[in-house]
Design an enzyme around this catalytic site. Structure first.
Site, PDB file in Angstrom:
ATOM      1  N   GLY A  74      -0.715  12.665   6.754  1.00  0.00           N
ATOM      2  CA  GLY A  74      -0.518  11.253   7.116  1.00  0.00           C
ATOM      3  C   GLY A  74      -1.387  10.817   8.279  1.00  0.00           C
ATOM      4  N   GLY A 106      -2.239   7.101   9.037  1.00  0.00           N
ATOM      5  CA  GLY A 106      -1.120   6.233   9.397  1.00  0.00           C
ATOM      6  C   GLY A 106      -1.067   5.979  10.902  1.00  0.00           C
ATOM      7  N   GLN A 107      -0.087   5.172  11.310  1.00  0.00           N
ATOM      8  CA  GLN A 107      -0.002   4.727  12.708  1.00  0.00           C
ATOM      9  C   GLN A 107       0.085   5.902  13.694  1.00  0.00           C
ATOM     10  OE1 GLN A 107       3.661   2.849  13.855  1.00  0.00           O
ATOM     11  NE2 GLN A 107       2.753   1.802  15.611  1.00  0.00           N
ATOM     12  N   ASP A 120      -2.333  14.780  -1.522  1.00  0.00           N
ATOM     13  CA  ASP A 120      -1.111  14.138  -1.991  1.00  0.00           C
ATOM     14  C   ASP A 120       0.008  15.156  -1.740  1.00  0.00           C
ATOM     15  OD1 ASP A 120       1.053  13.213  -3.360  1.00  0.00           O
ATOM     16  OD2 ASP A 120       0.049  13.039  -5.309  1.00  0.00           O
ATOM     17  N   TYR A 152      14.930   4.508   2.748  1.00  0.00           N
ATOM     18  CA  TYR A 152      14.180   5.246   3.772  1.00  0.00           C
ATOM     19  C   TYR A 152      15.159   6.001   4.688  1.00  0.00           C
ATOM     20  CZ  TYR A 152      11.318   5.570   8.108  1.00  0.00           C
ATOM     21  OH  TYR A 152      10.658   5.983   9.241  1.00  0.00           O
ATOM     22  N   LYS A 209      15.805   9.968   5.352  1.00  0.00           N
ATOM     23  CA  LYS A 209      15.750  10.566   6.695  1.00  0.00           C
ATOM     24  C   LYS A 209      17.016  11.398   6.972  1.00  0.00           C
ATOM     25  CE  LYS A 209      11.693   9.207   8.063  1.00  0.00           C
ATOM     26  NZ  LYS A 209      10.604  10.185   8.102  1.00  0.00           N
ATOM     27  N   ILE A 260       7.561   2.313  16.873  1.00  0.00           N
ATOM     28  CA  ILE A 260       6.465   2.764  17.738  1.00  0.00           C
ATOM     29  C   ILE A 260       5.449   1.630  17.899  1.00  0.00           C
ATOM     30  CG2 ILE A 260       4.655   4.507  18.084  1.00  0.00           C
ATOM     31  CD1 ILE A 260       7.521   5.697  18.083  1.00  0.00           C
TER      32      ILE A 260
HETATM   33  C1  AKB Z   1      10.316   1.380  10.299  1.00  0.00           C
HETATM   34  O1  AKB Z   1      10.453   0.258  10.843  1.00  0.00           O
HETATM   35  O2  AKB Z   1      10.570   1.606   9.115  1.00  0.00           O
HETATM   36  C2  AKB Z   1       9.856   2.527  11.174  1.00  0.00           C
HETATM   37  C3  AKB Z   1      11.015   3.302  11.720  1.00  0.00           C
HETATM   38  C4  AKB Z   1      11.862   2.722  12.774  1.00  0.00           C
HETATM   39  O3  AKB Z   1      11.240   4.397  11.296  1.00  0.00           O
HETATM   40  N1  AKB Z   1       9.040   2.040  12.241  1.00  0.00           N
END
Ligand code: AKB
Length: 327
Positions: A13, A16-17, A58, A148, A152, A178
């Protein structure tokens, strides 16, 4: 790292940011050739490609991870590739596939090849409306409402399982939003806290997609990088949490951030037009208790709202002026 390093580090990754900045810190500390950068879709910058090995990867393909691990003699993986909260809600099936299958692949490769360490980011998205809104304790109710967040929570439990069952040294942080100046985030709910800087400097206007009174936990990138490295360098005997550590830092409303920017750009105007991301933001807490991270491995952020805002405005203004001079 704690034990003496025999192999190389793989970072997934990297376009990514967070990956795009963490990679340079790891290369600085370990030597460019010892840190392999892996990205998927976005084109890597020239600076990234010129500072050490780069591979297209990937992470849902386990054999592709194995190939890189074998080829470069990898002994640690920072696995940052994943789909964030807002993007995840647009395609929950893909978010589950990418986030869960990739993590499982990384953990399996690490177990099979007896790798030294793995880092995997969790998030404040593990929390939900039943979690206390302020000063969330390390151990609390985890009933997220985004896919998401579900990946997690499941990921944290899987990491804990691999540590418990197979003795794998896999460490994790619950990242807040972040804020950074190098690579804009993509597909997150906290993205407004970065977009606002770009738009304030370029256009002096920003239409924020959450309400003005929305308060979320945030962190400036230099603190995010130092927390990640500090956690990974901590002696294993100091680590008490093998799911994921709460990581606090800043906590402010969208309007407080806009007001802070206005101190530096007085003609900046911020308006508010909440969209579907408001519901996600409302399901997350406002601040976290990160006492365990402070006690176990000495976490302490350097930036507050004012110093972060000053640094962001300075860096982005310099960058945009440089870009304008070049064109
Ligand atoms: C998001 O906004 O999905 C992420 C996070 C807080 O995990 N920046």
């Amino acid at each position: 790292m704690t034990a003496s390093r025999t192999g190389r580090i793989l970072v997934t990754g990297v376009t990514g940011q967070i990956g795009s900045e963490l990679i340079f810190e790891l290369r600085k500390r370990n030597g460019g050739e010892n840190v392999v950068a892996a990205g998927h879709k976005r084109v890597p910058s020239e600076t990234l490609q010129n500072s050490g090995p780069y591979e297209t990867l990937d992470t849902t393909d386990k054999s592709a991870i194995e190939k890189i691990v074998n080829e470069y003699g990898i002994d640690s993986i920072y696995h940052l590739a994943g789909i964030l909260s807002a993007a995840g809600e647009k395609n929950p099936q893909l978010a589950w596939h990418v986030n869960m299958d990739s993590l499982h692949n990384v953990l399996e490769v690490a177990r099979e090849k007896n790798l030294q360490q793995v880092f995997w980011p969790s998030s404040i998205a593990v929390f939900g409306p039943e979690t206390p809104r302020r000063n969330v304790p390390q151990e609390t109710v985890l009933i997220p409402r985004t896919v998401y967040g579900v990946t997690k929570v499941a990921g944290e439990l899987l990491c804990n399982y691999y540590h418990d069952r197979f003795g794998l040294d896999v460490r994790s942080l619950r990242y807040p939003g972040i804020i950074s100046s190098e690579t804009p985030p993509g597909g997150g709910t906290t993205d407004y806290a970065v977009e606002i800087f770009y738009e304030a400097i370029k256009k002096k206007r920003y239409k924020c997609f959450v309400r003005r009174d929305t308060v979320l936990p945030m962190l400036y990138m230099p603190d995010c990088i130092s927390a990640t490295i500090k956690l990974m360098e901590a002696d294993p005997s100091k680590i008490e949490i093998w799911t994921s550590y709460n990581l606090g830092g800043l906590s402010f409303s969208a309007e407080e951030l806009a007001d802070e920017i206005k101190k530096l750009i007085p003609d900046f105007v911020c308006s508010y037009q909440p969209d579907f991301r408001q519901k996600i933001a409302d399901s997350w807490p406002m601040s976290l208790d990160d006492g365990a991270a402070r006690k176990d491995w000495g976490w302490k952020p350097d930036y507050d709202l004012s110093s972060m805002t000053m640094d962001m405005v300075k860096k982005l203004t310099r960058r945009f002026e440089g870009e304008a001079a070049e064109s």
